[in-house]
Write an enzyme that holds these catalytic residues in place. Structure first.
Site, PDB file in Angstrom:
ATOM      1  N   CYS A 262       0.839  -1.198   0.000  1.00  0.00           N
ATOM      2  CA  CYS A 262       0.000   0.000   0.000  1.00  0.00           C
ATOM      3  C   CYS A 262       0.880   1.256   0.000  1.00  0.00           C
ATOM      4  CB  CYS A 262      -0.966  -0.067   1.184  1.00  0.00           C
ATOM      5  SG  CYS A 262      -2.365   1.052   1.013  1.00  0.00           S
TER       6      CYS A 262
ATOM      7  N   GLU B 177      -0.826  -8.651   5.042  1.00  0.00           N
ATOM      8  CA  GLU B 177      -0.704  -8.750   6.510  1.00  0.00           C
ATOM      9  C   GLU B 177      -2.062  -8.656   7.197  1.00  0.00           C
ATOM     10  OE1 GLU B 177      -0.216  -6.078   4.803  1.00  0.00           O
ATOM     11  OE2 GLU B 177      -0.848  -4.310   5.943  1.00  0.00           O
TER      12      GLU B 177
ATOM     13  N   HIS C 150      -3.344  -5.739   1.084  1.00  0.00           N
ATOM     14  CA  HIS C 150      -2.654  -5.919   2.364  1.00  0.00           C
ATOM     15  C   HIS C 150      -2.576  -7.385   2.770  1.00  0.00           C
ATOM     16  CE1 HIS C 150      -2.448  -1.696   3.870  1.00  0.00           C
ATOM     17  NE2 HIS C 150      -3.453  -1.511   3.033  1.00  0.00           N
TER      18      HIS C 150
END
Lengths: 78, 225
Positions: B89, B199, B197
């Protein structure tokens, strides 16, 4: 020395923000607006001896992203 | 051998902790935390992550200020040495602004901030980041961005496509990105930038775990290398 830097999107790069503003102008009833492109205007106050090369370098390295943007430098006479 | 990963925090980063948690979950070792103003990175790093967020308040352009912060000079040196770097990002935006990846990330075509899970297709399952996936595998990873509209000129797009450097593509274009590109790798293969994302998809409580393979595979390929 006062410097004005105009940063604008390169021709051909889609400007969704400009398109939205164009649409809004149409909505307000303004006729004959052919296109809207939005850019950035930066004023610098630099030492008098600052070279054109240094100004170009500032634009290339930080003020503009030359992948998507063009820039134009204007020196303002006092 | 313990896996040594570093997560960089810039003023305005907000996914740095999530990134550290994901790396620890994949490797078993806590990630080192690095501040943007540091001139040097810890020694003998196996992996560097640039997290999402709004570094420097997105002043000038997303990622532009962070790309010129002291830590980035150290990161450029590590990239040249071949150390893997993942930018997610805002991290992807920083990597393009720093010239470590080609192209630029512009305002979403819709003008809207988008925040939802999206489906990605794994386009290149041979990079050290993506070889835990199958070629063409469909995965679900969340996006959360305002400036994720990937742009590069046609020659650059042809080149990165030809070199197999598109890592992930959106199956439904959510932000106007050229050729549905969601993530790309560098010429050397050791830098991955992606808008979604991973994560945020490493725990069943996140709603999915499709991101975990990316971190686990990076750890596996680096520890056994």
């Amino acid at each position: 020395m006062k410097i004005r830097v105009y940063v604008s999107l390169k021709p051909g790069v889609l400007d969704p923000q400009g398109r939205a503003v164009h649409h809004a102008l149409d909505g307000l009833g303004f006729e004959g607006v052919e296109d809207v492109r939005i850019g950035r205007f930066i004023e610098l106050d630099v030492a008098d001896g600052t070279t054109d090369e240094a100004l170009d370098s500032m634009c290339e390295k930080l003020l503009a992203n030359t992948v998507i943007e063009d820039y134009r430098i204007e020196k303002v006479e006092r | 051998m313990s896996f040594r990963a570093a997560v960089v925090t810039f003023p305005g980063s907000n996914c740095d902790r999530d990134m550290a948690v994901a790396l620890e979950r994949a490797s078993g070792a806590p990630a080192l935390r690095v501040w943007h103003g540091d001139a040097d990175l810890p020694e003998r790093l196996d992996f560097i992550a640039l997290p999402g967020g709004f570094s420097y308040g997105d002043y000038l352009r997303s990622g532009a200020m962070a790309a010129n912060s002291p830590i980035m000079r150290a990161i450029v040196r590590e990239v040249e040495r071949g150390v893997p770097v993942l930018g997610v990002c805002n991290g992807f935006q920083i990597l393009t602004e720093a010239g470590l990846l080609p192209g630029a990330l512009m305002r979403n075509a819709s003008q809207n901030f988008i925040c939802r899970p999206v489906e990605l297709r794994v386009e290149n399952a041979s990079s050290l980041f993506t070889s835990g996936y199958e070629q063409g595998q469909l995965i679900e990873i969340p996006v959360a961005h305002h400036d994720g509209n990937y742009f590069a000129d046609q020659d650059t797009l042809d080149r990165i496509e030809g070199e197999g450097r598109v890592a992930f593509r959106y199956t439904a274009n959510c932000n106007g990105s050229q050729r549905d590109i969601a993530g790309i790798v560098s010429e050397g293969g050791n830098v991955l930038g992606m808008m979604p994302h991973p994560e945020r998809a490493v725990d069943p409580a996140h709603g999915g775990t499709d991101g975990l393979a990316l971190f686990k595979n990076a750890v596996r390929s680096l520890v056994t290398a």
